[in-house]
Design a protein around this motif. Structure first.
Motif, PDB file in Angstrom:
ATOM      1  N   LEU A  90      33.184 -13.012 -11.661  1.00  0.00           N
ATOM      2  CA  LEU A  90      33.453 -13.076 -12.895  1.00  0.00           C
ATOM      3  C   LEU A  90      34.181 -14.128 -13.549  1.00  0.00           C
ATOM      4  O   LEU A  90      34.011 -14.333 -14.613  1.00  0.00           O
ATOM      5  N   GLU A  91      34.913 -14.844 -12.784  1.00  0.00           N
ATOM      6  CA  GLU A  91      35.569 -15.923 -13.204  1.00  0.00           C
ATOM      7  C   GLU A  91      34.827 -17.181 -13.060  1.00  0.00           C
ATOM      8  O   GLU A  91      35.339 -18.426 -13.469  1.00  0.00           O
ATOM      9  N   THR A  92      33.729 -17.125 -12.655  1.00  0.00           N
ATOM     10  CA  THR A  92      32.826 -18.524 -12.374  1.00  0.00           C
ATOM     11  C   THR A  92      31.604 -18.342 -13.039  1.00  0.00           C
ATOM     12  O   THR A  92      31.423 -18.725 -14.229  1.00  0.00           O
ATOM     13  N   PHE A  93      30.539 -17.835 -12.279  1.00  0.00           N
ATOM     14  CA  PHE A  93      29.111 -17.870 -13.033  1.00  0.00           C
ATOM     15  C   PHE A  93      28.571 -16.447 -13.705  1.00  0.00           C
ATOM     16  O   PHE A  93      27.470 -16.841 -14.427  1.00  0.00           O
ATOM     17  N   ASP A  94      29.304 -15.556 -13.461  1.00  0.00           N
ATOM     18  CA  ASP A  94      28.769 -14.283 -14.295  1.00  0.00           C
ATOM     19  C   ASP A  94      29.978 -13.588 -15.046  1.00  0.00           C
ATOM     20  O   ASP A  94      30.295 -12.511 -14.641  1.00  0.00           O
ATOM     21  N   PRO A  95      30.472 -14.221 -15.901  1.00  0.00           N
ATOM     22  CA  PRO A  95      31.787 -13.703 -16.655  1.00  0.00           C
ATOM     23  C   PRO A  95      31.249 -12.235 -17.686  1.00  0.00           C
ATOM     24  O   PRO A  95      29.990 -12.414 -17.994  1.00  0.00           O
ATOM     25  N   LYS A  96      31.984 -11.575 -17.671  1.00  0.00           N
ATOM     26  CA  LYS A  96      31.900 -10.205 -18.438  1.00  0.00           C
ATOM     27  C   LYS A  96      32.989  -9.772 -19.536  1.00  0.00           C
ATOM     28  O   LYS A  96      33.699  -8.952 -19.531  1.00  0.00           O
ATOM     29  N   VAL A  97      32.911 -10.870 -20.492  1.00  0.00           N
ATOM     30  CA  VAL A  97      33.952 -10.744 -21.355  1.00  0.00           C
ATOM     31  C   VAL A  97      34.053  -9.595 -22.383  1.00  0.00           C
ATOM     32  O   VAL A  97      35.072  -9.227 -22.820  1.00  0.00           O
ATOM     33  N   ASP A  98      32.969  -8.946 -22.478  1.00  0.00           N
ATOM     34  CA  ASP A  98      32.750  -7.611 -23.374  1.00  0.00           C
ATOM     35  C   ASP A  98      33.385  -6.442 -22.471  1.00  0.00           C
ATOM     36  O   ASP A  98      33.241  -5.415 -22.865  1.00  0.00           O
ATOM     37  N   ALA A  99      33.366  -6.635 -21.034  1.00  0.00           N
ATOM     38  CA  ALA A  99      33.823  -5.389 -20.321  1.00  0.00           C
ATOM     39  C   ALA A  99      35.316  -4.934 -20.434  1.00  0.00           C
ATOM     40  O   ALA A  99      35.960  -5.662 -21.204  1.00  0.00           O
ATOM     41  N   PRO A 100      35.695  -3.751 -20.215  1.00  0.00           N
ATOM     42  CA  PRO A 100      36.874  -3.401 -20.382  1.00  0.00           C
ATOM     43  C   PRO A 100      38.060  -4.378 -19.730  1.00  0.00           C
ATOM     44  O   PRO A 100      37.778  -5.028 -18.965  1.00  0.00           O
ATOM     45  N   ALA A 101      39.401  -4.361 -20.137  1.00  0.00           N
ATOM     46  CA  ALA A 101      40.302  -5.529 -19.832  1.00  0.00           C
ATOM     47  C   ALA A 101      40.636  -5.643 -18.518  1.00  0.00           C
ATOM     48  O   ALA A 101      40.819  -6.470 -18.034  1.00  0.00           O
ATOM     49  N   GLU A 102      40.439  -4.409 -17.814  1.00  0.00           N
ATOM     50  CA  GLU A 102      40.827  -4.482 -16.375  1.00  0.00           C
ATOM     51  C   GLU A 102      39.545  -4.987 -15.515  1.00  0.00           C
ATOM     52  O   GLU A 102      39.549  -4.940 -14.104  1.00  0.00           O
ATOM     53  N   ILE A 103      38.259  -5.183 -16.227  1.00  0.00           N
ATOM     54  CA  ILE A 103      37.189  -5.643 -15.475  1.00  0.00           C
ATOM     55  C   ILE A 103      36.772  -7.200 -15.926  1.00  0.00           C
ATOM     56  O   ILE A 103      36.457  -8.121 -15.254  1.00  0.00           O
ATOM     57  N   ALA A 104      37.144  -7.334 -17.320  1.00  0.00           N
ATOM     58  CA  ALA A 104      36.586  -8.681 -18.015  1.00  0.00           C
ATOM     59  C   ALA A 104      37.271  -9.993 -17.271  1.00  0.00           C
ATOM     60  O   ALA A 104      38.362  -9.968 -16.886  1.00  0.00           O
TER      61      ALA A 104
ATOM     62  N   GLY B  31      40.710 -14.792 -18.749  1.00  0.00           N
ATOM     63  CA  GLY B  31      40.699 -16.116 -19.180  1.00  0.00           C
ATOM     64  C   GLY B  31      39.488 -16.404 -20.261  1.00  0.00           C
ATOM     65  O   GLY B  31      39.363 -17.416 -21.137  1.00  0.00           O
ATOM     66  N   GLY B  32      38.382 -15.584 -20.245  1.00  0.00           N
ATOM     67  CA  GLY B  32      37.267 -15.491 -21.127  1.00  0.00           C
ATOM     68  C   GLY B  32      36.228 -16.328 -20.539  1.00  0.00           C
ATOM     69  O   GLY B  32      36.347 -16.579 -19.662  1.00  0.00           O
ATOM     70  N   GLU B  33      35.423 -16.631 -21.497  1.00  0.00           N
ATOM     71  CA  GLU B  33      34.037 -17.253 -21.085  1.00  0.00           C
ATOM     72  C   GLU B  33      33.663 -18.363 -22.103  1.00  0.00           C
ATOM     73  O   GLU B  33      34.332 -18.699 -23.286  1.00  0.00           O
TER      74      GLU B  33
ATOM     75  N   ALA C  40      16.696 -26.886 -12.109  1.00  0.00           N
ATOM     76  CA  ALA C  40      16.624 -27.286 -13.315  1.00  0.00           C
ATOM     77  C   ALA C  40      17.082 -26.085 -14.510  1.00  0.00           C
ATOM     78  O   ALA C  40      16.029 -25.780 -15.155  1.00  0.00           O
ATOM     79  N   GLY C  41      18.265 -26.022 -14.617  1.00  0.00           N
ATOM     80  CA  GLY C  41      18.674 -24.893 -15.593  1.00  0.00           C
ATOM     81  C   GLY C  41      18.156 -23.442 -15.136  1.00  0.00           C
ATOM     82  O   GLY C  41      17.999 -22.812 -15.967  1.00  0.00           O
ATOM     83  N   GLN C  42      17.889 -23.173 -13.940  1.00  0.00           N
ATOM     84  CA  GLN C  42      17.503 -21.839 -13.761  1.00  0.00           C
ATOM     85  C   GLN C  42      18.556 -20.756 -13.781  1.00  0.00           C
ATOM     86  O   GLN C  42      19.440 -20.903 -13.078  1.00  0.00           O
ATOM     87  N   ASP C  43      18.261 -19.441 -14.315  1.00  0.00           N
ATOM     88  CA  ASP C  43      19.182 -18.454 -14.202  1.00  0.00           C
ATOM     89  C   ASP C  43      18.499 -17.212 -13.683  1.00  0.00           C
ATOM     90  O   ASP C  43      17.500 -16.641 -14.309  1.00  0.00           O
ATOM     91  N   ILE C  44      19.081 -17.031 -12.636  1.00  0.00           N
ATOM     92  CA  ILE C  44      18.000 -16.106 -11.726  1.00  0.00           C
ATOM     93  C   ILE C  44      18.789 -14.867 -11.500  1.00  0.00           C
ATOM     94  O   ILE C  44      19.826 -14.716 -11.019  1.00  0.00           O
ATOM     95  N   GLY C  45      18.231 -13.534 -11.791  1.00  0.00           N
ATOM     96  CA  GLY C  45      18.421 -12.309 -11.544  1.00  0.00           C
ATOM     97  C   GLY C  45      19.642 -11.939 -12.634  1.00  0.00           C
ATOM     98  O   GLY C  45      20.070 -12.542 -13.317  1.00  0.00           O
ATOM     99  N   ARG C  46      19.924 -10.674 -12.440  1.00  0.00           N
ATOM    100  CA  ARG C  46      20.829 -10.070 -13.438  1.00  0.00           C
ATOM    101  C   ARG C  46      21.805  -9.215 -12.659  1.00  0.00           C
ATOM    102  O   ARG C  46      21.521  -8.517 -11.574  1.00  0.00           O
ATOM    103  N   SER C  47      23.114  -9.017 -13.141  1.00  0.00           N
ATOM    104  CA  SER C  47      24.010  -8.147 -12.393  1.00  0.00           C
ATOM    105  C   SER C  47      24.272  -6.970 -13.488  1.00  0.00           C
ATOM    106  O   SER C  47      24.054  -7.034 -14.977  1.00  0.00           O
ATOM    107  N   THR C  48      24.982  -5.864 -13.058  1.00  0.00           N
ATOM    108  CA  THR C  48      25.471  -4.878 -13.913  1.00  0.00           C
ATOM    109  C   THR C  48      26.402  -5.282 -14.914  1.00  0.00           C
ATOM    110  O   THR C  48      26.882  -6.258 -14.827  1.00  0.00           O
ATOM    111  N   ARG C  49      26.821  -4.289 -15.914  1.00  0.00           N
ATOM    112  CA  ARG C  49      27.711  -4.808 -16.938  1.00  0.00           C
ATOM    113  C   ARG C  49      29.039  -5.275 -16.368  1.00  0.00           C
ATOM    114  O   ARG C  49      29.669  -5.795 -17.031  1.00  0.00           O
ATOM    115  N   ASP C  50      29.430  -4.410 -15.145  1.00  0.00           N
ATOM    116  CA  ASP C  50      30.727  -4.831 -14.642  1.00  0.00           C
ATOM    117  C   ASP C  50      30.525  -5.800 -13.642  1.00  0.00           C
ATOM    118  O   ASP C  50      31.525  -6.118 -12.862  1.00  0.00           O
ATOM    119  N   ALA C  51      29.423  -6.589 -13.453  1.00  0.00           N
ATOM    120  CA  ALA C  51      29.329  -7.542 -12.380  1.00  0.00           C
ATOM    121  C   ALA C  51      29.625  -7.031 -10.913  1.00  0.00           C
ATOM    122  O   ALA C  51      30.187  -7.782 -10.099  1.00  0.00           O
TER     123      ALA C  51
END
Length: 474
Positions: A66-80, A83-85, A409-420
């Motif tokens: 969450l604090e590196t390459f998969d931030p979830k700033v819109d998640a609840p405060a205890e998950i987000a 420091g933001g994104e 080359a700018g590849q964005d691979i896969g997705r995670s759930t809303r809470d990472a």
């Protein structure tokens, strides 16, 4: 230990017996195997390796997705993300706020958001693989490519620790596993550890009287003279392949690859992460200090220079390097480990600085196709922040970033759930990462022809070859 002194280099002829002693007695305990016979004999045979290099920067302790390459700033405060994104150079892709420099290089990287290690405790995966018979990737590489580079004599596989840069730094050793495990391959294929212990480290030291050592011209003259006599001995008397290779490791001057003073001071300064050394962030509950202070110190003071040294060694011919920056990514917020907010400054920001410097350096030097950098840990962190402001161990999702090797080359691979917390769909695994690394390093058609390759390793190569890996090849 090899000794070149005034009396030896100026008064005594270096004959066959002396070189036999160096190759046999001094380095005999090392038991260096030659390169596989196809490489050693030459004869027009193709190499089983591609000539590319891989650097694995291992983030021991488990970096937070969450604090590196998969931030979830819109998640609840205890998950987000703490420091933001921030936006990146790839539209729609955002990183954690502690990665502003890497955010500008997102178009050169591959970020994997569905990587799952399935381990919830500190360990050695994915550096040591079940597929390889519990051998490390570096050991398997050395078994296929040979222990030493055929032209430079440089070890083909290395494991780098903070002591490789600064001998005063502490190291975890094997506290969380044997990172240089060889499985059934044999101890001779263990990665070389610059700054570590072992017979090869001792054998590479050149002992000279102080007045001679201080005179660079005389030192070079001594080594050049030794080289000429060594070549004559090999031609006339014939040393065994192992003895010749062991001596070449010293006399070919491979030590220069380890010497950061040969770099432009501006390049060294660009990599340097010591500015992030900040003991004030270690205080805990007013009058306590965390037990892991030595590891945070080692991380901040050496990470950048370890990456610079790794780049130099890859340019000199090393094929696989693991960088271990100690157990600093474990953001529990307890008596040993920092909380997420502190870890962002002590751990993530120096990582951002060092890896960005590496990417910029490789781009400037035209190495983006020749070196693949892999950044990962053995697990991720919990989506939910604990009561002390930390995140705990999490096996279901972990960050994975790759750069270079002609693959990214700018590849964005896969997705995670809303809470990472988990991968969406089928996750990528350490086996997929291993396949990407091996596809970068090996020519499978040639590797299969190595006559003395262990059956288990041949079987593993055949299985890994069928796995397309994590990345799409450009």
């Amino acid at each position: 230990m090899l000794t070149l002194s005034d009396s030896l280099s100026q008064r005594r002829q270096l004959g066959r017996r002396y070189f036999m002693q160096i190759g046999g007695a001094a380095l005999g305990s090392l038991a260096l195997p030659m390169l596989n016979s196809r490489q050693a004999q030459g004869g027009g045979a193709r190499s089983p390796v591609t000539g590319k290099s891989v650097i694995c920067l291992f983030q021991q302790g488990g970096p937070s997705q969450l604090e590196t390459f998969d931030p979830k700033v819109d998640a609840p405060a205890e998950i987000a993300s703490v420091g933001g994104e921030i936006p990146t150079s790839v539209p729609g892709i955002r990183f954690g706020s502690s990665l502003p420099q890497l955010a500008q290089h997102a178009h050169r990287m591959a970020v994997v958001r569905n990587y799952q290690t399935n381990t919830g405790h500190g360990g050695v995966a994915p550096l040591v693989s079940k597929q390889l018979g519990d051998a490390s990737i570096g050991s398997a590489y050395a078994r296929v490519a040979g222990v030493n580079h055929p032209e430079t004599g440089l070890p083909n596989s290395m494991f780098m620790i903070p002591q490789s840069i600064d001998g005063d730094q502490k190291t975890l050793g094997e506290r969380f596993g044997k990172f240089d495990a060889v499985g059934g391959l044999g101890k001779a294929y263990a990665p070389f550890v610059p700054g570590g212990k072992g017979p090869l480290q001792e054998a590479m030291n050149l002992t000279l009287p102080r007045d001679r050592f201080d005179n660079r011209r005389n030192l070079l003259k001594s080594l050049d003279g030794a080289r000429r006599q060594f070549d004559a001995v090999v031609e006339m008397d014939g040393l065994s392949g192992i003895q010749a290779q062991a001596l070449d490791l010293v006399l070919k001057g491979v030590a220069s690859a380890f010497d950061l003073s040969k770099e432009d001071p501006r390049t060294v300064a660009r990599y340097d992460t010591s500015q992030y050394y900040n003991p004030r962030l270690w205080s805990y509950a007013g009058d306590k200090t965390r037990n892991n202070i030595p590891w945070y110190t080692a991380h901040t003071k050496t990470l950048g220079k370890m990456l610079l040294l790794a780049r130099r060694l890859c340019e000199a011919g090393c094929g696989f390097i693991t960088i271990h920056s100690e157990f600093v990514w474990d953001f529990h917020a307890d008596s040993n480990n920092v909380a997420v907010a502190e870890g962002k400054q002590l751990v993530i920001e120096p990582f951002d600085h060092a890896v960005s410097a590496f990417i910029e350096d490789c781009e400037d030097r035209g190495l983006s196709d020749d070196i693949l950098l892999v950044c990962c840990g053995e697990m991720g962190r919990t989506p939910r922040i604990n009561k002390n402001g930390g995140r705990d161990h999490w096996p279901k999702l972990a960050p994975l970033m790759l750069y270079g090797g002609g693959l990214t080359a700018g590849q964005d691979i896969g997705r995670s759930t809303r809470d990472a917390g988990e991968a969406v769909g089928v996750p990528q695994t350490p086996d997929d990462l291993l396949a990407t690394i091996f596809h970068t390093l090996f020519d499978y058609a040639e590797a299969r022809l190595i006559p003395d390759l262990p059956t288990d390793l041949k079987r593993a190569l055949a299985s890994i070859e069928k796995n397309p890996g994590v990345l799409a090849i450009r």
